[in-house]
Write a protein that holds these residues in place. Structure first.
Motif, PDB file in Angstrom:
ATOM      1  N   ASN A 305     110.249  87.730  62.891  1.00 13.45           N
ATOM      2  CA  ASN A 305     109.792  88.954  62.374  1.00 13.45           C
ATOM      3  C   ASN A 305     109.264  88.833  61.149  1.00 13.45           C
ATOM      4  O   ASN A 305     108.196  89.709  60.852  1.00 13.45           O
ATOM      5  CB  ASN A 305     111.168  89.613  61.963  1.00 13.45           C
ATOM      6  CG  ASN A 305     111.683  90.515  63.141  1.00 13.45           C
ATOM      7  OD1 ASN A 305     110.782  91.360  63.742  1.00 13.45           O
ATOM      8  ND2 ASN A 305     113.105  90.324  63.595  1.00 13.45           N
ATOM      9  N   LEU A 306     109.430  87.722  60.156  1.00 14.80           N
ATOM     10  CA  LEU A 306     108.697  87.546  58.974  1.00 14.80           C
ATOM     11  C   LEU A 306     107.335  87.373  59.391  1.00 14.80           C
ATOM     12  O   LEU A 306     106.293  87.936  58.812  1.00 14.80           O
ATOM     13  CB  LEU A 306     109.438  86.444  58.407  1.00 14.80           C
ATOM     14  CG  LEU A 306     110.751  86.476  57.633  1.00 14.80           C
ATOM     15  CD1 LEU A 306     111.348  85.478  57.087  1.00 14.80           C
ATOM     16  CD2 LEU A 306     110.348  87.680  56.296  1.00 14.80           C
ATOM     17  N   ILE A 307     107.090  86.316  60.214  1.00 18.73           N
ATOM     18  CA  ILE A 307     105.796  86.094  60.688  1.00 18.73           C
ATOM     19  C   ILE A 307     104.929  87.337  61.407  1.00 18.73           C
ATOM     20  O   ILE A 307     103.627  87.578  60.966  1.00 18.73           O
ATOM     21  CB  ILE A 307     105.515  84.783  61.760  1.00 18.73           C
ATOM     22  CG1 ILE A 307     106.183  83.610  61.175  1.00 18.73           C
ATOM     23  CG2 ILE A 307     104.291  84.399  62.217  1.00 18.73           C
ATOM     24  CD1 ILE A 307     106.835  82.371  62.204  1.00 18.73           C
ATOM     25  N   GLY A 308     105.473  87.800  61.985  1.00 17.02           N
ATOM     26  CA  GLY A 308     105.196  88.961  62.843  1.00 17.02           C
ATOM     27  C   GLY A 308     104.269  90.128  61.917  1.00 17.02           C
ATOM     28  O   GLY A 308     103.518  90.609  61.955  1.00 17.02           O
ATOM     29  N   GLY A 313     101.061  91.822  60.907  1.00 11.61           N
ATOM     30  CA  GLY A 313     101.452  93.226  60.687  1.00 11.61           C
ATOM     31  C   GLY A 313     102.334  94.039  61.811  1.00 11.61           C
ATOM     32  O   GLY A 313     102.461  95.219  61.733  1.00 11.61           O
ATOM     33  N   GLN A 314     103.042  93.188  62.709  1.00 10.66           N
ATOM     34  CA  GLN A 314     103.810  93.801  63.673  1.00 10.66           C
ATOM     35  C   GLN A 314     105.134  93.163  63.875  1.00 10.66           C
ATOM     36  O   GLN A 314     105.117  92.182  64.465  1.00 10.66           O
ATOM     37  CB  GLN A 314     102.780  93.632  65.131  1.00 10.66           C
ATOM     38  CG  GLN A 314     103.443  94.483  66.087  1.00 10.66           C
ATOM     39  CD  GLN A 314     103.732  95.784  65.872  1.00 10.66           C
ATOM     40  OE1 GLN A 314     102.523  96.555  65.502  1.00 10.66           O
ATOM     41  NE2 GLN A 314     104.795  96.271  65.958  1.00 10.66           N
ATOM     42  N   PRO A 315     106.247  93.536  63.155  1.00 10.83           N
ATOM     43  CA  PRO A 315     107.415  92.929  63.355  1.00 10.83           C
ATOM     44  C   PRO A 315     107.973  93.292  64.701  1.00 10.83           C
ATOM     45  O   PRO A 315     107.558  93.896  65.543  1.00 10.83           O
ATOM     46  CB  PRO A 315     108.264  93.558  62.404  1.00 10.83           C
ATOM     47  CG  PRO A 315     107.844  94.792  62.145  1.00 10.83           C
ATOM     48  CD  PRO A 315     106.086  94.887  62.422  1.00 10.83           C
ATOM     49  N   LEU A 316     108.832  92.364  65.351  1.00 11.25           N
ATOM     50  CA  LEU A 316     109.555  92.390  66.725  1.00 11.25           C
ATOM     51  C   LEU A 316     110.537  93.641  66.755  1.00 11.25           C
ATOM     52  O   LEU A 316     110.510  94.143  67.539  1.00 11.25           O
ATOM     53  CB  LEU A 316     110.099  91.174  67.136  1.00 11.25           C
ATOM     54  CG  LEU A 316     108.814  90.087  67.100  1.00 11.25           C
ATOM     55  CD1 LEU A 316     109.617  88.695  67.623  1.00 11.25           C
ATOM     56  CD2 LEU A 316     107.801  90.245  68.151  1.00 11.25           C
ATOM     57  N   THR A 317     111.516  93.583  65.780  1.00 10.49           N
ATOM     58  CA  THR A 317     112.632  94.325  65.856  1.00 10.49           C
ATOM     59  C   THR A 317     113.021  95.181  64.621  1.00 10.49           C
ATOM     60  O   THR A 317     113.785  95.065  63.772  1.00 10.49           O
ATOM     61  CB  THR A 317     113.845  93.734  66.131  1.00 10.49           C
ATOM     62  OG1 THR A 317     114.212  92.288  65.348  1.00 10.49           O
ATOM     63  CG2 THR A 317     113.762  93.069  67.543  1.00 10.49           C
ATOM     64  N   PRO A 318     112.112  96.003  64.133  1.00 10.86           N
ATOM     65  CA  PRO A 318     112.198  96.824  62.744  1.00 10.86           C
ATOM     66  C   PRO A 318     113.492  97.735  62.854  1.00 10.86           C
ATOM     67  O   PRO A 318     113.626  98.158  63.966  1.00 10.86           O
ATOM     68  CB  PRO A 318     110.971  97.613  62.750  1.00 10.86           C
ATOM     69  CG  PRO A 318     110.381  97.600  64.032  1.00 10.86           C
ATOM     70  CD  PRO A 318     110.900  96.450  65.114  1.00 10.86           C
ATOM     71  N   LEU A 319     114.145  97.810  61.850  1.00 18.32           N
ATOM     72  CA  LEU A 319     115.046  98.748  61.725  1.00 18.32           C
ATOM     73  C   LEU A 319     114.501 100.043  60.960  1.00 18.32           C
ATOM     74  O   LEU A 319     115.303 101.110  61.066  1.00 18.32           O
ATOM     75  CB  LEU A 319     116.170  98.418  60.905  1.00 18.32           C
ATOM     76  CG  LEU A 319     117.093  97.136  61.398  1.00 18.32           C
ATOM     77  CD1 LEU A 319     117.741  96.422  60.311  1.00 18.32           C
ATOM     78  CD2 LEU A 319     118.022  97.673  62.559  1.00 18.32           C
TER      79      LEU A 319
END
Ligand code: DGY
Length: 326
Positions: A305-308, A313-319
């Motif tokens: 998520n940090l890298i994404g 610019g694209q996190p995997l599992t944003p809240l």
């Protein structure tokens, strides 16, 4: 220039190596318990933070860390985040759903079994040299197979526990959740929706798997415990604070319910002395997702998520994906 990231808790060394390929990493590998002021200090100039449920991110901290862009929690629960404050500050929050579902459901079932069948209590008795002879009623516990399993909170983990109960142990499964599952999912789980009152009154084993929030604070207290059967057991693998620990200890002492299994506590790692004094409670230190495979998967997802987000610019599992739209 690489973005700066703080890893606020001890983590697998391979995760630090992975992050270091993309970021300037400051790590708390000694697991120093930082005060909020120390955490704020450590976060100065950081764009990202790798956190767990023990790291509180709130409005005061966010105001003092204007460069912070993302906090990636290595946990599916995120009650350590003030999500509204993070969204208002434009800070992305991420968690680690799915990768821990089955492992956590396994543990929920294990704790149910240990509680119902009095496994730790009887082991303590044996180790203490108190076992004199076989007796017809020695540590006689509650039946699991064929009994009624109640589940409060029916997300992914609740569904995993329901399937284990219905399909593995022939249990009648009832659940209560704010929103009902669709009929196909209910059928797959072998579960039937009931009101909270019916759940409490009917079940032989109650498992709590709901998220913690102001609404769920002490949602199992003296009044709710009084509605349960005196033979019933209660298992909490969700969050401390959902159960009123003092009321639960009183209910366990009085025989209002038969036994409890607790993996989470209000104010953990401190456990209320009233609970420690009860013989009919199984106590574990917040380990429901703790297999190395699953903890590794959680850590990798938090790192991804940090890298994404910070690199692509694209996190995997944003809240709070609304932050991405700004
Ligand atoms: C979770 O993932 O929420 C577990 O409780 C570990 O913190």
């Amino acid at each position: 220039m690489k973005p700066d990231v703080l890893v606020a808790v001890t983590v697998f060394p391979e995760i630090l190596d992975k992050l270091a390929r993309h970021f300037e990493v400051t790590a708390n590998q000694d697991d120093v318990p930082w005060t909020p002021a120390e955490l704020t200090q450590q976060l100065q100039g950081m764009q990202g933070a790798f956190t767990t449920g023990t790291v509180r991110i709130d409005a005061r901290l966010l105001a003092a860390c204007p460069q912070l862009k993302i906090c990636a929690n290595m946990a599916v629960g995120y009650n350590n985040f003030d999500l509204d404050a993070m969204t208002a500050a434009g800070v992305l929050a991420t968690n680690t759903p799915d990768v821990l579902t089955e492992t956590t459901a396994d543990f929920g079932f294990a704790l149910l079994m240990a509680t119902a069948r009095r496994i730790t209590e009887s082991e303590h008795f044996l180790r203490a040299g108190q076992w004199g002879r076989w007796r017809y009623d020695l540590f006689a516990g509650a039946e699991v197979h064929g009994s009624t399993l109640g589940i409060l909170g029916m997300g992914r983990i609740g569904q995993g526990i329901a399937k284990r109960g219905a399909h593995g142990f022939g249990m009648k499964v009832i659940y209560h959740n704010r929103s009902r599952l669709d009929p196909a999912t209910e059928a797959a789980c072998g579960a039937r929706w009931v009101s909270k009152a019916e759940l409490l009154k009917t079940c032989d084993h109650l498992v709590l798997v709901l998220p913690y929030s102001a609404d769920s604070h002490h949602c199992i207290g003296a009044a709710e415990l009084a509605q349960m059967k005196p033979t019933a057991t209660l298992v909490n693998i969700a969050r401390g604070g959902i159960v009123d620990d003092v009321a639960l200890a009183a209910a366990l002492r009085a025989g209002t319910i038969a036994a409890a299994g607790l993996d989470v506590f209000e104010g953990e790692p401190t456990v209320h002395p009233d609970l420690l004094a009860c013989h009919n409670v199984v106590l574990t230190p917040h380990i429901a997702s703790a297999t190395l495979t699953t903890r590794r998967a959680m850590a990798h997802l938090a790192a991804d998520n940090l890298i994404g987000f910070l690199v692509h610019g694209q996190p995997l599992t944003p809240l709070n994906p609304q932050v991405l739209a700004v």
